[in-house]
Enzyme design. Structure first.
Site, PDB file in Angstrom:
ATOM      1  CB  CYS A 187      -0.929  -9.508   3.609  1.00 13.79           C
ATOM      2  SG  CYS A 187      -0.286  -7.680   3.802  1.00 13.79           S
ATOM      3  CB  CYS A 194       0.249  -8.761   6.768  1.00 12.76           C
ATOM      4  SG  CYS A 194      -1.121  -7.803   6.062  1.00 12.76           S
TER       5      CYS A 194
END
Length: 107
Positions: free
Chosen positions: A27, A30
């Site tokens: 991600c 993230c």
């Protein structure tokens, strides 16, 4: 702190106050949020544990907390999920939230 299900559940059972970051290694937001955490931790302004849970390693926890978007942050107060935020969160938004959470710590 990287947490597996056992450590996470232990912290909940001990009624700890902390923030959990549900993330995934694939991600992009993230990873960006991880850099924000590093900046915040480097400033030493907030005494709060940031617990990282990889949703691919701990799918049961992700399901239990209805994590459908990563990153998702949960603010845990005395073992109870108080509120959450999803997506990338800039430092100027996250830091006050962490200070607010730290103020709720008992002991």
């Amino acid at each position: 702190i990287h947490a597996d299900k056992e450590l996470f559940n232990k912290m909940i059972a001990e009624k700890k106050t902390f923030m959990v970051d549900f993330f995934a290694t694939w991600c992009g937001p993230c990873k960006m949020l991880g850099r924000v955490f590093e900046t915040i931790e480097g400033k030493n302004e907030v005494d709060i544990d940031i617990v990282k849970v990889d949703i691919d390693q701990e799918p049961e926890l992700a399901q239990k907390y209805n994590v459908t978007v990563v990153p998702t942050l949960y603010f845990i107060v005395n073992g109870e999920a108080e509120n959450s935020m999803s997506g990338f969160i800039p430092e100027n938004v996250l830091l006050p939230k962490l200070k607010e959470l730290a103020a709720k710590k008992v002991g």
